[in-house]
Design a protein around this motif. Structure first.
Motif, PDB file in Angstrom:
ATOM      1  N   THR B 279       0.942  -1.192   0.107  1.00 46.69           N
ATOM      2  CA  THR B 279       0.027  -0.161  -0.005  1.00 46.69           C
ATOM      3  C   THR B 279       0.898   1.249   0.000  1.00 46.69           C
ATOM      4  N   ASP B 280       1.908   1.337   1.068  1.00 40.42           N
ATOM      5  CA  ASP B 280       2.782   2.473   0.812  1.00 40.42           C
ATOM      6  C   ASP B 280       3.868   2.543  -0.097  1.00 40.42           C
ATOM      7  N   GLY B 281       4.254   1.485  -0.510  1.00 43.37           N
ATOM      8  CA  GLY B 281       5.391   1.149  -1.365  1.00 43.37           C
ATOM      9  C   GLY B 281       6.644   1.234  -0.480  1.00 43.37           C
ATOM     10  N   VAL B 282       7.854   1.388  -1.245  1.00 42.53           N
ATOM     11  CA  VAL B 282       8.952   1.536  -0.445  1.00 42.53           C
ATOM     12  C   VAL B 282       9.807   2.778  -0.979  1.00 42.53           C
ATOM     13  N   PRO B 283       9.680   3.960  -0.040  1.00 43.76           N
ATOM     14  CA  PRO B 283      10.513   5.206  -0.766  1.00 43.76           C
ATOM     15  C   PRO B 283      11.899   4.824  -0.856  1.00 43.76           C
ATOM     16  N   GLY B 284      12.313   5.525  -2.125  1.00 40.34           N
ATOM     17  CA  GLY B 284      13.869   5.451  -2.134  1.00 40.34           C
ATOM     18  C   GLY B 284      14.100   4.037  -3.023  1.00 40.34           C
ATOM     19  N   THR B 285      13.457   3.297  -3.272  1.00 42.38           N
ATOM     20  CA  THR B 285      13.498   2.222  -4.306  1.00 42.38           C
ATOM     21  C   THR B 285      12.397   2.376  -5.344  1.00 42.38           C
ATOM     22  N   ALA B 286      12.510   1.253  -6.119  1.00 39.69           N
ATOM     23  CA  ALA B 286      11.630   1.294  -7.331  1.00 39.69           C
ATOM     24  C   ALA B 286      10.243   0.804  -7.070  1.00 39.69           C
ATOM     25  N   MET B 287      10.004   0.332  -5.758  1.00 35.25           N
ATOM     26  CA  MET B 287       8.809  -0.290  -5.224  1.00 35.25           C
ATOM     27  C   MET B 287       7.902   0.849  -4.981  1.00 35.25           C
ATOM     28  N   PRO B 288       6.680   1.161  -6.003  1.00 29.58           N
ATOM     29  CA  PRO B 288       5.775   2.191  -5.699  1.00 29.58           C
ATOM     30  C   PRO B 288       4.746   2.029  -4.897  1.00 29.58           C
ATOM     31  N   SER B 289       3.934   2.908  -4.540  1.00 27.11           N
ATOM     32  CA  SER B 289       2.637   2.686  -3.670  1.00 27.11           C
ATOM     33  C   SER B 289       1.560   2.033  -4.530  1.00 27.11           C
ATOM     34  N   PHE B 290       0.896   0.888  -4.097  1.00 28.79           N
ATOM     35  CA  PHE B 290      -0.275   0.409  -5.066  1.00 28.79           C
ATOM     36  C   PHE B 290      -1.604   0.919  -4.040  1.00 28.79           C
ATOM     37  N   ARG B 494       8.296   5.861   7.958  1.00 35.58           N
ATOM     38  CA  ARG B 494       8.791   6.999   8.531  1.00 35.58           C
ATOM     39  C   ARG B 494       8.259   7.037   9.929  1.00 35.58           C
ATOM     40  N   ARG B 495       7.402   5.991  10.332  1.00 34.57           N
ATOM     41  CA  ARG B 495       6.609   6.174  11.690  1.00 34.57           C
ATOM     42  C   ARG B 495       7.838   5.678  12.577  1.00 34.57           C
TER      43      ARG B 495
END
Ligand SMILES: [Cu+2]
Lengths: 270, 566
Positions: B279-290, B494-495
């Motif tokens: 849902t959130d994706g992985v910021p800083g990598t190519a994994m986007p949010s779905f 980032r929590r």
């Protein structure tokens, strides 16, 4: 054979105009909803009006040119036409007319659109109800709200992605950035489209007028995953928007496993 | 029903042949790589053209996987069992059964501790000769084993062992293929009961698997190929067509190692963890949010990722056992150990038989919810600091540095900083003296370790072998960089909760270790470890770094622009 081709060429303006007429009808199949998407912004009608004005101008010229083309093909078909060839060395009057008329038209358009352009690109609103940073990256949209202190780059910034939330009937000021390559921030229903350029912050603004959820897409081919770079814009009432901001801020500042996680842990393993 | 196509089968054979050839020393890493190929029992050629190419290019290199010859002990007397089916007699005399597969004499099963098993014969072996005379079919083998045996004297049995094919068949018998996630029963009809008994939701798996299409109602099928396969690969090997462009590489689910999760150390992630990443994706990598996918589609994808991970981990374990020369379980043994029914507390009994590999892997997934790291609650003040609320005076202006509240906040930051440079946490050695992630830059990813451990004989063949593996999907090594803590980008979320968990249990499959926590009640000793409450100071310090003046990017350009516009 020549007359046949004049009919084929005549079909171009007929079908061209027909296509527009069918598309403009909101109930037409198979071009259902291929006209403008619903306009839900305060200034979208200005853009639409400009579009229609230019469409009518170019449409008239297009139809006239195509009809002339078909007429000449038909009238002067080599097989049917026995008139001798006549030579002429130009008409000064005609040249003046076809230079002055388009120049005047272009000048009219230039003046006519100036205010719309200034409203969309130059007169940045001072009373923005919400400022949000939008960053395009391969391949998603990431957002940041300034948080309670109203300033970016402070620890209370609120981060979000993909589904941009904004309040209704307030100016939304977007600080548009790119994290990698060129993207284009396109809100079809707000009539907003602006390239995001790496290394630049470009302000973009609009005022949504209707509560609901619409498309946010990338309109610049930005890499292999460009087609995946879809998002949404959710327009909410001010109260709902504020509540939503508080909700995601609380989630973002969580120090304990949230209620859903606890519930998951408590329910028996599948 | 399209099952393992010939492409897939031949490919498996090619790949496995590589593994069992003596010139490549058997290292687990090498094997794991090979799985990428075994993983695609039926890869659609369009998705993996490189694999198909590799198959045809290497076709002439295909040799037999291995052809061991064993001494099969015989009993003192002829078996009394008999009748029409000689399997009863074979079972009594040798503890094995033979089946007739395309005319060949194939060992269908062996019984533990009986002559066949103790001689080292395995399920799936094809008997090619007995006592020097070649065996072409099952009747010949039966004749040699029962009628021509000299009772009491061992006989020489030579077999053709295609372990790659055996493993592919085993996976098929339990998992089906990634495109058809259900095993096929003897009559060819799909049989979802086995996967169901392991707790998989077949409807979710089926809506994620296979080709992309949507029903008239709008229900989308083939979700995995639509959204995931181009990076994570059809079998979840993390080596899809776009994987090579990405840094870091996409996750290889088959390792069963997931980085950003709520559970301890090497435990599996919970279903909720995978949902959050999706849902959130992985910021800083190519994994986007779905985020904009409907929740039911995200749920289905997570279920399918768990399926691919269990399938892949099973495959790795099977190949590992084959490589060590241990017996490969039979289909019944492999699928045994289920169903894993949770008790009232949600606990599942751990399968004891090491042959029940699938149950063993599924067990680790089902127990993940029991291994969640629940941080100690921080003080009320700390909670506010972590939320970016600074101490304020009564009139709302920021408190000065010598006010008691601000002093406490600065003291917490100082404690966090001391921990950062201290010996217990030792953060600075990787994340750098100035937290820019430049403390050490010599860690490399899996593919580097794999290359290092690859031992070819002769050594001159090394480049050639690497090139062959690359044609089959091996990726170039990548540098693993410690996180730049001043960038404000947190891959796992980032929590404060996320950062606490990263520090408390480390990041699985990476050099980031778990912090050493002092046992409850132990005397404070900053050299030995920290208390859980002190971890919050470290979280506080880490979270403050992006907002220090040193971290702020120069914003002249923006200032200039705003100045021009207004
Ligand atoms: Cu883009």
């Amino acid at each position: 054979m020549g007359k046949f081709w004049s009919f084929v060429f005549f079909l171009v303006p007929v079908l061209g105009v027909g296509l527009f007429v069918v598309a403009m009808n909101f109930h037409s199949l198979p071009l259902l909803n291929h006209w403008f998407p619903e306009d839900v912004s305060a200034s979208g009608h200005v853009i639409d009006q400009l579009f229609m004005t230019i469409l009518v101008l170019t449409g008239v010229v297009f139809v006239a040119t195509e009809v002339c083309l078909a007429f000449f093909l038909w009238r002067y078909d080599a097989k049917a036409n026995r008139d001798p060839v006549r030579y002429m060395h130009g008409s000064h009057t005609l040249e003046v007319v076809w230079t002055v008329l388009p120049a005047a038209t272009l000048f009219f358009i230039a003046i006519y659109q100036m205010n719309a352009w200034a409203d969309a690109k130059i007169r940045q609103p001072k009373d923005a109800g919400v400022i949000v940073e939008v960053r395009g990256r391969q391949f998603e949209w990431r957002f940041r709200y300034p948080g309670p202190d109203g300033k970016f780059n402070t620890p209370d910034d609120i981060h979000w992605d993909t589904d941009l939330h904004v309040p209704v009937d307030e100016e939304v000021l977007v600080h548009l950035k790119s994290e990698d390559v060129l993207h284009s921030f396109f809100l079809p229903n707000m009539r907003v489209k602006q390239d995001a350029v790496p290394g630049m912050m470009i302000p973009v603004w609009f005022r949504p007028t209707k509560i609901g959820s619409w498309d946010l897409v990338c309109a610049e081919l930005c890499g292999w995953g460009h087609y995946k770079m879809r998002g949404r814009i959710t327009v909410q009432s001010r109260a709902d928007f504020d509540a939503w901001l508080v909700e995601i801020a609380n989630k973002q500042h969580a120090t304990q496993a949230d209620a859903t996680a606890t519930a998951d842990a408590a329910k028996p393993a599948k | 029903m399209r099952l393992s196509g010939m492409d897939g089968k031949n490919l498996n054979r090619t790949m496995t042949t590589h593994i069992f050839n003596s010139r490549v020393a058997l290292t687990l890493a090498g094997l794991v790589l090979a799985l990428g190929i075994l993983g695609c029992a039926a890869p659609p050629p369009k998705f993996r053209p490189n694999l198909v190419q590799a198959k045809t290019a290497g076709a002439e290199k295909v040799t037999l996987a291995s052809t061991p010859e064993v001494d099969l002990p015989t009993p003192d007397k002829a078996p009394v069992a008999g009748g029409k089916d000689p399997n009863a007699a074979l079972e009594q005399a040798y503890g094995m059964k033979l089946s007739d597969d395309a005319g060949k004499a194939v060992i269908e099963s062996v019984v533990a501790d009986k002559p066949a098993a103790s001689a080292g014969l395995m399920w799936g072996d094809v008997i090619t000769s007995i006592n020097g005379s070649s065996i072409s079919d099952r009747p010949a083998a039966v004749k040699a084993l029962l009628e021509q045996a000299t009772w009491g004297k061992p006989m020489k049995v030579k077999v053709d062992r295609q372990q790659g094919q055996q493993i592919a068949n085993l996976l098929l018998a339990v998992f089906g293929t990634p495109d058809h996630p259900e095993r096929v029963s003897a009559d060819g009809s799909p049989d979802p009961t086995l996967l169901k008994s392991f707790g998989f939701d077949i409807d979710k798996l089926q809506v994620s698997a296979g080709r992309v299409y949507s029903e008239q109602s709008g229900r989308q099928h083939g979700l995995y190929r639509l959204h995931c396969a181009h990076c994570h690969g059809i079998s979840g090997d993390g080596a899809g067509p776009t994987a090579a462009f990405l840094n870091p590489y996409p996750r290889d689910y088959r390792q069963g190692k997931f980085k950003f999760k709520s559970t301890l150390g090497a435990e599996k992630p919970t279903h909720a963890d995978l949902m959050r990443i999706l849902t959130d994706g992985v910021p800083g990598t190519a994994m986007p949010s779905f985020r904009i996918l409907p929740e039911n589609e995200r749920e289905a994808l997570v279920e399918y990722v768990e399926y691919l991970s269990v399938r892949g981990e099973t495959e790795i374990k099977l190949i590992d056992r084959a490589a060590r020369g241990e017996t490969i379980p039979t289909p019944a043994e492999l699928a045994g150990g289920g169903p894993l029914v949770p008790d009232a507390e949600g606990n599942v009994t751990e399968p004891q038989d090491e042959n029940n590999i699938v149950a063993g892997v599924v067990y680790t997934w089902r127990m993940a919810d029991k291994k969640i790291v629940a941080p100690v609650a921080p003080s009320e003040e700390m909670t506010k600091w972590l939320a970016g609320e600074m101490p304020k005076n009564a009139d709302g202006s920021p408190a000065s540095a010598d006010s008691p509240a601000e002093k406490r906040r600065l003291a917490s930051l100082a404690r966090g900083q001391a921990m950062f440079y201290g010996t217990a946490a030792n953060c600075f050695s990787c994340h750098g003296d100035s937290q820019l992630g430049d403390g050490q830059t010599t860690d490399y990813d899996f593919w580097f370790q794999w290359r290092k451990s690859l031992d070819t004989k002769p050594a001159a063949d090394r480049d050639k072998v690497i090139a062959e593996f690359e044609a089959l999907g091996a990726l170039p090594p990548r540098n693993i960089k410690p996180r730049d803590l001043r960038a404000g980008v947190y891959r796992g979320g980032r929590r404060p909760l996320d950062i606490y968990r990263r520090i408390f249990s480390g990041i699985n499959g990476t050099p980031m270790p778990a912090i050493s926590v002092l046992p409850a009640g132990a005397a404070p000793d900053p050299k030995k470890g920290v208390t859980t409450q002190e971890i919050w100071d470290l979280v506080h310090f880490v979270k403050s770094l992006p907002y220090q003046p040193l971290s702020q990017p120069p914003e002249q350009l923006e200032a200039l622009r705003e100045h021009q516009i207004q």
